[in-house]
Design a protein around this motif. Structure first.
Motif, mmCIF file in Angstrom:
data_model
loop_
_atom_site.group_PDB
_atom_site.id
_atom_site.type_symbol
_atom_site.label_atom_id
_atom_site.label_comp_id
_atom_site.label_asym_id
_atom_site.label_seq_id
_atom_site.Cartn_x
_atom_site.Cartn_y
_atom_site.Cartn_z
ATOM 1 N N ALA A 1 0.450 -1.120 -0.132
ATOM 2 C CA ALA A 1 0.432 0.164 -0.044
ATOM 3 C C ALA A 1 0.407 1.022 -0.005
ATOM 4 O O ALA A 1 1.862 1.231 0.366
ATOM 5 C CB ALA A 1 -0.778 0.108 1.047
ATOM 6 N N ALA A 2 0.369 2.376 -0.473
ATOM 7 C CA ALA A 2 0.910 3.210 -0.499
ATOM 8 C C ALA A 2 1.770 3.895 1.240
ATOM 9 O O ALA A 2 2.198 4.209 0.679
ATOM 10 C CB ALA A 2 -0.212 4.935 -0.619
ATOM 11 N N PRO A 3 0.654 3.557 1.945
ATOM 12 C CA PRO A 3 2.093 4.238 3.753
ATOM 13 C C PRO A 3 3.197 3.638 3.710
ATOM 14 O O PRO A 3 3.652 4.172 3.695
ATOM 15 C CB PRO A 3 0.794 3.997 4.273
ATOM 16 C CG PRO A 3 -0.818 3.696 3.661
ATOM 17 C CD PRO A 3 -0.112 3.485 2.441
ATOM 18 N N GLU A 4 3.125 2.364 3.158
ATOM 19 C CA GLU A 4 4.651 1.147 3.231
ATOM 20 C C GLU A 4 5.366 2.407 2.354
ATOM 21 O O GLU A 4 6.800 2.330 2.656
ATOM 22 C CB GLU A 4 4.453 0.230 3.419
ATOM 23 C CG GLU A 4 3.620 -0.492 4.506
ATOM 24 C CD GLU A 4 1.793 -0.873 3.905
ATOM 25 O OE1 GLU A 4 2.235 -0.262 3.094
ATOM 26 O OE2 GLU A 4 1.248 -1.188 4.530
ATOM 27 N N GLN B 1 9.148 1.709 11.415
ATOM 28 C CA GLN B 1 8.531 2.338 10.940
ATOM 29 C C GLN B 1 7.576 2.179 9.515
ATOM 30 O O GLN B 1 6.139 2.079 9.438
ATOM 31 C CB GLN B 1 9.247 4.256 10.465
ATOM 32 C CG GLN B 1 9.436 4.429 11.722
ATOM 33 C CD GLN B 1 10.541 5.844 11.661
ATOM 34 O OE1 GLN B 1 11.087 5.882 10.412
ATOM 35 N NE2 GLN B 1 11.108 6.047 12.582
ATOM 36 N N VAL B 2 8.362 1.381 8.432
ATOM 37 C CA VAL B 2 7.907 0.911 7.513
ATOM 38 C C VAL B 2 5.914 0.146 7.840
ATOM 39 O O VAL B 2 5.262 0.240 7.663
ATOM 40 C CB VAL B 2 8.697 -0.051 6.084
ATOM 41 C CG1 VAL B 2 8.232 -0.797 5.134
ATOM 42 C CG2 VAL B 2 9.555 1.317 5.750
ATOM 43 N N ALA B 3 6.403 -1.058 8.650
ATOM 44 C CA ALA B 3 5.735 -1.860 9.232
ATOM 45 C C ALA B 3 4.731 -1.049 9.955
ATOM 46 O O ALA B 3 3.753 -2.049 9.758
ATOM 47 C CB ALA B 3 6.158 -2.494 11.062
ATOM 48 N N TYR B 4 4.891 -0.401 10.812
ATOM 49 C CA TYR B 4 3.216 0.297 11.140
ATOM 50 C C TYR B 4 3.195 1.286 9.947
ATOM 51 O O TYR B 4 2.085 2.128 10.604
ATOM 52 C CB TYR B 4 4.678 1.598 12.247
ATOM 53 C CG TYR B 4 4.459 0.688 13.976
ATOM 54 C CD1 TYR B 4 3.040 -0.246 14.180
ATOM 55 C CD2 TYR B 4 6.171 0.297 14.437
ATOM 56 C CE1 TYR B 4 3.600 -0.951 15.110
ATOM 57 C CE2 TYR B 4 5.775 -0.462 15.089
ATOM 58 C CZ TYR B 4 5.163 -1.344 16.465
ATOM 59 O OH TYR B 4 4.797 -1.689 16.748
#
Length: 201
Positions: A46-49, A110-113
């Motif tokens: 997804a865009a957030p990751e 941070q990527v995981a969250y």
């Protein structure tokens, strides 16, 4: 244009006479691949990751956005063909000290969250990579807590392994526990301005 996968993997090997610029590029690629590995563990990137990976590359290596996007594309290609993590963690073990490796782990958390849900696959990948980086458990957990706090999560939804019956919500650690596990240490402001034994620029 992206280089071939053969060239990408060769670039991770440490040549006998490596220039500082080549060493810096090798470190950036290895770090980017590990960040991508966390992103790839989530069903449906997804865009957030993706945004979290780009932000980490720009922040830690002082890269302009076009260069960070090109590095992400290279790392994604290499990650798709990777058979283990050790090729990449070996580069970090060679070039970074403990505090700098903890910065990488924190960026991976941070990527995981980034999407607000920490699933078992992501948790397992982070544990494996931290183990290959020879990081102390207290530092690993402290990095996780900093990343979670930065994401503004008072609790984290855990997505179970396939077949599990339910999801659990993990509450925020008590302040006493956080004080015990954190063991504050000086941390470099970025991977660019880290140990004096190596410099990226």
């Amino acid at each position: 244009m992206l280089r071939t996968l053969h060239d990408l993997f060769d670039s991770l090997l440490s040549p006998a006479h490596e220039t500082p610029a080549e060493a810096a590029a090798r470190l950036r690629l290895a770090t980017a691949v590990l960040l991508v590995e966390v992103m790839r563990e989530h069903p449906g990137i997804a865009a957030p990751e993706r945004g979290a990976v780009l932000s980490a590359l720009q922040r830690e290596f002082a890269l302009p956005e076009p260069e960070a996007r090109a590095l992400l594309a290279q790392a994604t290609a290499a990650s798709g063909q990777a058979i283990d993590f050790q090729t990449y963690t070996a580069v970090l073990n060679e070039r970074l000290d403990e505090a700098q490796k903890l910065r990488v782990i924190e960026a991976m958390w941070q990527v995981a969250y980034a999407d607000g849900a920490l699933d078992a696959y992501e948790n397992h990948v982070l544990w494996r990579i931290a183990d290959l980086l020879y990081l102390p458990h207290g530092g690993y957990i402290a990095a996780k807590m900093r990343a979670r706090d930065a994401a503004g999560r008072s609790s984290v939804t855990r997505v179970p392994w396939p077949g599990a019956l339910r999801t659990a919500t993990v509450p925020r650690c008590s302040s006493a526990m956080r004080l015990t596990i954190a063991s504050p240490r000086p941390r470099p402001s970025s991977l660019v301005a880290g140990a004096t034994l190596w410099r990226l620029w």
